[in-house]
Write a protein that holds these residues in place. Structure first.
Motif, PDB file in Angstrom:
ATOM      1  N   VAL A 124      55.064   9.854  47.119  1.00 59.52           N
ATOM      2  CA  VAL A 124      55.867  10.643  48.047  1.00 59.52           C
ATOM      3  C   VAL A 124      54.987  11.038  49.224  1.00 59.52           C
ATOM      4  O   VAL A 124      53.857  11.501  49.026  1.00 59.52           O
ATOM      5  CB  VAL A 124      56.423  11.913  47.363  1.00 59.52           C
ATOM      6  CG1 VAL A 124      57.296  12.705  48.318  1.00 59.52           C
ATOM      7  CG2 VAL A 124      57.190  11.557  46.101  1.00 59.52           C
ATOM      8  N   TYR A 130      54.602  13.269  52.875  1.00 59.18           N
ATOM      9  CA  TYR A 130      55.079  14.441  53.602  1.00 59.18           C
ATOM     10  C   TYR A 130      54.442  14.460  54.984  1.00 59.18           C
ATOM     11  O   TYR A 130      53.254  14.197  55.124  1.00 59.18           O
ATOM     12  CB  TYR A 130      54.672  15.733  52.878  1.00 59.18           C
ATOM     13  CG  TYR A 130      55.301  15.903  51.528  1.00 59.18           C
ATOM     14  CD1 TYR A 130      56.517  16.535  51.386  1.00 59.18           C
ATOM     15  CD2 TYR A 130      54.648  15.448  50.376  1.00 59.18           C
ATOM     16  CE1 TYR A 130      57.100  16.702  50.133  1.00 59.18           C
ATOM     17  CE2 TYR A 130      55.215  15.615  49.130  1.00 59.18           C
ATOM     18  CZ  TYR A 130      56.436  16.247  49.010  1.00 59.18           C
ATOM     19  OH  TYR A 130      56.990  16.409  47.771  1.00 59.18           O
ATOM     20  N   GLN A 190      55.806  23.900  44.730  1.00 57.64           N
ATOM     21  CA  GLN A 190      54.367  23.992  44.473  1.00 57.64           C
ATOM     22  C   GLN A 190      53.587  23.120  45.448  1.00 57.64           C
ATOM     23  O   GLN A 190      52.484  23.486  45.850  1.00 57.64           O
ATOM     24  CB  GLN A 190      54.054  23.603  43.036  1.00 57.64           C
ATOM     25  CG  GLN A 190      54.495  24.644  42.035  1.00 57.64           C
ATOM     26  CD  GLN A 190      54.102  24.264  40.622  1.00 57.64           C
ATOM     27  OE1 GLN A 190      54.238  23.113  40.200  1.00 57.64           O
ATOM     28  NE2 GLN A 190      53.608  25.244  39.890  1.00 57.64           N
ATOM     29  N   VAL A 191      54.147  21.975  45.824  1.00 59.66           N
ATOM     30  CA  VAL A 191      53.499  21.111  46.821  1.00 59.66           C
ATOM     31  C   VAL A 191      53.420  21.858  48.142  1.00 59.66           C
ATOM     32  O   VAL A 191      52.373  21.922  48.786  1.00 59.66           O
ATOM     33  CB  VAL A 191      54.248  19.776  46.975  1.00 59.66           C
ATOM     34  CG1 VAL A 191      53.714  18.986  48.167  1.00 59.66           C
ATOM     35  CG2 VAL A 191      54.158  18.955  45.699  1.00 59.66           C
ATOM     36  N   ARG A 192      54.535  22.448  48.566  1.00 60.27           N
ATOM     37  CA  ARG A 192      54.565  23.200  49.822  1.00 60.27           C
ATOM     38  C   ARG A 192      53.601  24.380  49.789  1.00 60.27           C
ATOM     39  O   ARG A 192      52.898  24.646  50.763  1.00 60.27           O
ATOM     40  CB  ARG A 192      55.978  23.672  50.129  1.00 60.27           C
ATOM     41  CG  ARG A 192      56.904  22.538  50.510  1.00 60.27           C
ATOM     42  CD  ARG A 192      58.346  23.017  50.727  1.00 60.27           C
ATOM     43  NE  ARG A 192      59.185  21.925  51.151  1.00 60.27           N
ATOM     44  CZ  ARG A 192      59.338  21.545  52.408  1.00 60.27           C
ATOM     45  NH1 ARG A 192      58.710  22.178  53.372  1.00 60.27           N
ATOM     46  NH2 ARG A 192      60.112  20.531  52.707  1.00 60.27           N
ATOM     47  N   THR A 245      52.512  10.717  41.836  1.00 66.32           N
ATOM     48  CA  THR A 245      52.890  11.559  40.709  1.00 66.32           C
ATOM     49  C   THR A 245      53.149  10.704  39.477  1.00 66.32           C
ATOM     50  O   THR A 245      53.489   9.532  39.587  1.00 66.32           O
ATOM     51  CB  THR A 245      54.154  12.377  41.032  1.00 66.32           C
ATOM     52  OG1 THR A 245      55.266  11.490  41.179  1.00 66.32           O
ATOM     53  CG2 THR A 245      53.979  13.189  42.305  1.00 66.32           C
ATOM     54  N   VAL A 291      54.313  21.876  55.527  1.00 69.85           N
ATOM     55  CA  VAL A 291      55.119  20.674  55.334  1.00 69.85           C
ATOM     56  C   VAL A 291      56.321  20.783  56.276  1.00 69.85           C
ATOM     57  O   VAL A 291      57.012  21.795  56.291  1.00 69.85           O
ATOM     58  CB  VAL A 291      55.594  20.537  53.872  1.00 69.85           C
ATOM     59  CG1 VAL A 291      56.561  19.368  53.728  1.00 69.85           C
ATOM     60  CG2 VAL A 291      54.418  20.372  52.934  1.00 69.85           C
ATOM     61  N   VAL A 340      57.643  16.653  39.893  1.00 70.92           N
ATOM     62  CA  VAL A 340      56.743  17.608  40.537  1.00 70.92           C
ATOM     63  C   VAL A 340      57.601  18.620  41.285  1.00 70.92           C
ATOM     64  O   VAL A 340      58.563  18.252  41.958  1.00 70.92           O
ATOM     65  CB  VAL A 340      55.776  16.895  41.514  1.00 70.92           C
ATOM     66  CG1 VAL A 340      54.966  17.898  42.314  1.00 70.92           C
ATOM     67  CG2 VAL A 340      54.856  15.967  40.750  1.00 70.92           C
ATOM     68  N   ASP A 341      57.251  19.875  41.159  1.00 70.84           N
ATOM     69  CA  ASP A 341      57.953  20.955  41.849  1.00 70.84           C
ATOM     70  C   ASP A 341      57.563  20.935  43.321  1.00 70.84           C
ATOM     71  O   ASP A 341      56.413  21.191  43.668  1.00 70.84           O
ATOM     72  CB  ASP A 341      57.584  22.290  41.207  1.00 70.84           C
ATOM     73  CG  ASP A 341      58.296  23.479  41.829  1.00 70.84           C
ATOM     74  OD1 ASP A 341      58.889  23.354  42.925  1.00 70.84           O
ATOM     75  OD2 ASP A 341      58.241  24.554  41.208  1.00 70.84           O
ATOM     76  N   GLU A 342      58.524  20.592  44.188  1.00 68.08           N
ATOM     77  CA  GLU A 342      58.228  20.510  45.618  1.00 68.08           C
ATOM     78  C   GLU A 342      57.778  21.857  46.175  1.00 68.08           C
ATOM     79  O   GLU A 342      56.982  21.914  47.107  1.00 68.08           O
ATOM     80  CB  GLU A 342      59.433  19.991  46.396  1.00 68.08           C
ATOM     81  CG  GLU A 342      59.082  19.724  47.839  1.00 68.08           C
ATOM     82  CD  GLU A 342      60.162  19.005  48.606  1.00 68.08           C
ATOM     83  OE1 GLU A 342      60.262  19.256  49.816  1.00 68.08           O
ATOM     84  OE2 GLU A 342      60.890  18.198  48.010  1.00 68.08           O
ATOM     85  N   SER A 377      50.149  12.013  51.335  1.00 77.20           N
ATOM     86  CA  SER A 377      50.874  11.262  50.312  1.00 77.20           C
ATOM     87  C   SER A 377      50.361  11.690  48.954  1.00 77.20           C
ATOM     88  O   SER A 377      49.152  11.841  48.766  1.00 77.20           O
ATOM     89  CB  SER A 377      50.661   9.760  50.491  1.00 77.20           C
ATOM     90  OG  SER A 377      51.104   9.339  51.762  1.00 77.20           O
TER      91      SER A 377
END
Length: 77
Positions: free
Chosen positions: A9, A11, A62-64, A54, A74, A58-60, A51
């Protein structure tokens, strides 16, 4: 037999540029690799893109949060 499904993924991230130092790029990678489910991270400062690879959901959020923690954002919702 073991089957593992991976997903890549990308971003768009504000706060990255070709002038971003190696220390800051490493900080982005370090934060993101700690998110559960993330097994790989690539940061392209010239494109303003991060990028993540995963191996499951995945909890987006948590990515943000990980990206926010290093002073970047993001793009998009």
């Amino acid at each position: 037999m073991i089957t593992v499904a991976y997903s890549l993924v990308a971003y768009r991230v504000t706060g990255l540029s070709p002038a971003t130092c190696e220390h800051c790029l490493a900080a982005v990678k370090l934060e993101l690799i700690q998110v559960p489910g993330v097994v790989g991270v690539d940061v392209d400062p010239a494109e303003g893109r991060v990028s993540i690879l995963t191996d499951g959901p995945v909890d987006e959020g948590q990515v943000r949060a990980a990206v926010d923690a290093v002073g970047c954002t993001v793009e998009g919702s």
